[in-house]
Write an enzyme that holds these catalytic residues in place. Structure first.
Site, PDB file in Angstrom:
ATOM      1  N   ASN A 124       0.876  -1.172   0.000  1.00 25.70           N
ATOM      2  CA  ASN A 124       0.000   0.000   0.000  1.00 25.70           C
ATOM      3  C   ASN A 124       0.916   1.224   0.000  1.00 25.70           C
ATOM      4  OD1 ASN A 124      -1.770   2.068   0.495  1.00 25.70           O
ATOM      5  ND2 ASN A 124      -2.315   1.419   2.576  1.00 25.70           N
ATOM      6  N   LYS A 167       0.144   4.239  -0.277  1.00 24.38           N
ATOM      7  CA  LYS A 167      -0.501   5.434   0.285  1.00 24.38           C
ATOM      8  C   LYS A 167      -0.227   6.623  -0.652  1.00 24.38           C
ATOM      9  CE  LYS A 167      -0.211   3.318   4.765  1.00 24.38           C
ATOM     10  NZ  LYS A 167      -0.319   3.457   6.192  1.00 24.38           N
ATOM     11  N   HIS A 186      -9.770   1.274   4.451  1.00 26.09           N
ATOM     12  CA  HIS A 186      -8.502   1.426   5.171  1.00 26.09           C
ATOM     13  C   HIS A 186      -8.738   2.366   6.356  1.00 26.09           C
ATOM     14  CE1 HIS A 186      -4.446   2.678   6.162  1.00 26.09           C
ATOM     15  NE2 HIS A 186      -4.049   1.548   5.593  1.00 26.09           N
ATOM     16  N   GLU A 226      -7.191   4.778   7.466  1.00 24.29           N
ATOM     17  CA  GLU A 226      -7.003   6.209   7.173  1.00 24.29           C
ATOM     18  C   GLU A 226      -8.227   6.786   6.470  1.00 24.29           C
ATOM     19  OE1 GLU A 226      -3.196   5.699   5.262  1.00 24.29           O
ATOM     20  OE2 GLU A 226      -2.357   5.121   7.199  1.00 24.29           O
ATOM     21  N   GLU A 258      -5.828  -4.910  10.279  1.00 27.14           N
ATOM     22  CA  GLU A 258      -4.806  -3.901  10.537  1.00 27.14           C
ATOM     23  C   GLU A 258      -5.136  -3.166  11.836  1.00 27.14           C
ATOM     24  OE1 GLU A 258      -2.640  -2.634   6.688  1.00 27.14           O
ATOM     25  OE2 GLU A 258      -4.429  -1.426   6.863  1.00 27.14           O
ATOM     26  N   GLY A 288       2.021   2.267  10.698  1.00 27.38           N
ATOM     27  CA  GLY A 288       2.981   3.360  10.553  1.00 27.38           C
ATOM     28  C   GLY A 288       3.653   3.772  11.851  1.00 27.38           C
ATOM     29  N   SER A 291       2.923  -2.174  10.295  1.00 26.05           N
ATOM     30  CA  SER A 291       4.367  -2.258  10.559  1.00 26.05           C
ATOM     31  C   SER A 291       4.949  -3.635  10.254  1.00 26.05           C
ATOM     32  CB  SER A 291       4.694  -1.823  11.990  1.00 26.05           C
ATOM     33  OG  SER A 291       4.292  -0.478  12.194  1.00 26.05           O
TER      34      SER A 291
END
Ligand code: PGA
Length: 247
Positions: free
Chosen positions: A9, A11, A94, A96, A165, A171, A209
């Site tokens: 991904n 991003k 996701h 985010e 996730e 991150g 991560s």
């Protein structure tokens, strides 16, 4: 045995020059020859990466899709548009997107439905925040998020990929322990088994991560069928090491 799936991904990272170097390094490193590999790229680069990955075995992915079919939705891309560029996978929900764009479980389920209708595999992301984990709500949260997608897409639920996730691991350099990850994956597998006889053939990815050092251990777990990789997917050596750990 089912091949593992490693999806990068990117991003909101990349440029024409950087993408070219990254994909060429992945191809030279043999990505796409063993386990399943995909790169989920920013929408403006779909055409570029479609041509870079053509014939390599690396699949193309998008990071989002509109829940609408067509029309006055400024800034959005429809599943049919993604399909025009050979998109095979699309991330939906996701964290985010849920966090910064207010995507609800219902919107995520509708996006998954649009992707499926266009022949694109939605990678449905679920995961709890740190506060939810500390309150003991992890299972409840991920089951609620997945249930919305099952409810809307029950008849073809075996066509989706699920990505667990934990939001606190994305991150941050904090990875869920293999036991924590496997435990949630087992919960999700049980939920899928109740919805489809094909649950054992489906992919449940871990994300948060994942890196060259921890991938092998995570991927050795019974219900971890691959990874959704953010930061490490931008570094060819690291992404290739994760792919190697998956084959
Ligand atoms: P990370 O991101 O690997 O950088 O934690 C994973 C993701 O957000 O998909």
């Amino acid at each position: 045995m089912k091949k593992k799936l490693i999806a990068g991904n990117w991003k909101m990272n990349g440029s024409l020059t950087a993408n070219d170097a990254l994909v060429r390094a992945l191809v030279t490193g043999g990505a796409g020859k063993g386990c399943l590999v995909a790169v989920c790229v920013p929408a403006p680069y779909l055409a570029q990466v479609q041509s870079l990955t053509a014939g390599t075995g690396i699949d193309l992915g998008a990071q989002d899709v509109s829940q609408h079919e067509v029309g006055a939705f400024t800034g959005e891309a429809s599943s049919a548009m993604l399909r025009d560029f050979g998109v095979r996978y699309c991330l939906v929900g996701h964290s985010e997107r849920r966090q910064y764009h207010g995507e609800t479980d219902a919107a995520v389920a509708a996006k998954a439905q649009r992707a499926l209708a266009a022949g694109i595999t939605p990678v449905v992301c679920v995961g709890e925040t740190l506060a939810e984990r500390e309150a003991g709500l992890t299972e409840e949260v991920v089951k609620r998020q997945l249930a919305a997608v099952i409810h809307t897409n029950g008849h073809c639920i075996s066509e989706i990929v699920v990505a667990y996730e934990p939001v606190w691991a994305i991150g941050t350099g904090k990875t869920a322990s293999t036991e924590q990850a496997q435990q949630v994956h087992a919960v999700l597998r049980t939920q899928l088994r109740a919805a489809t006889p094909h649950a054992d053939k489906m992919h449940i990815l871990y994300g948060g991560s994942m890196n060259a050092a921890n991938a092998a251990q995570l991927l050795s777990q019974a219900d971890i069928d691959g990874g959704l990789v953010g930061g490490a997917a931008l570094k060819p050596a690291d992404f290739l090491a994760i792919i190697a750990a998956a084959q």
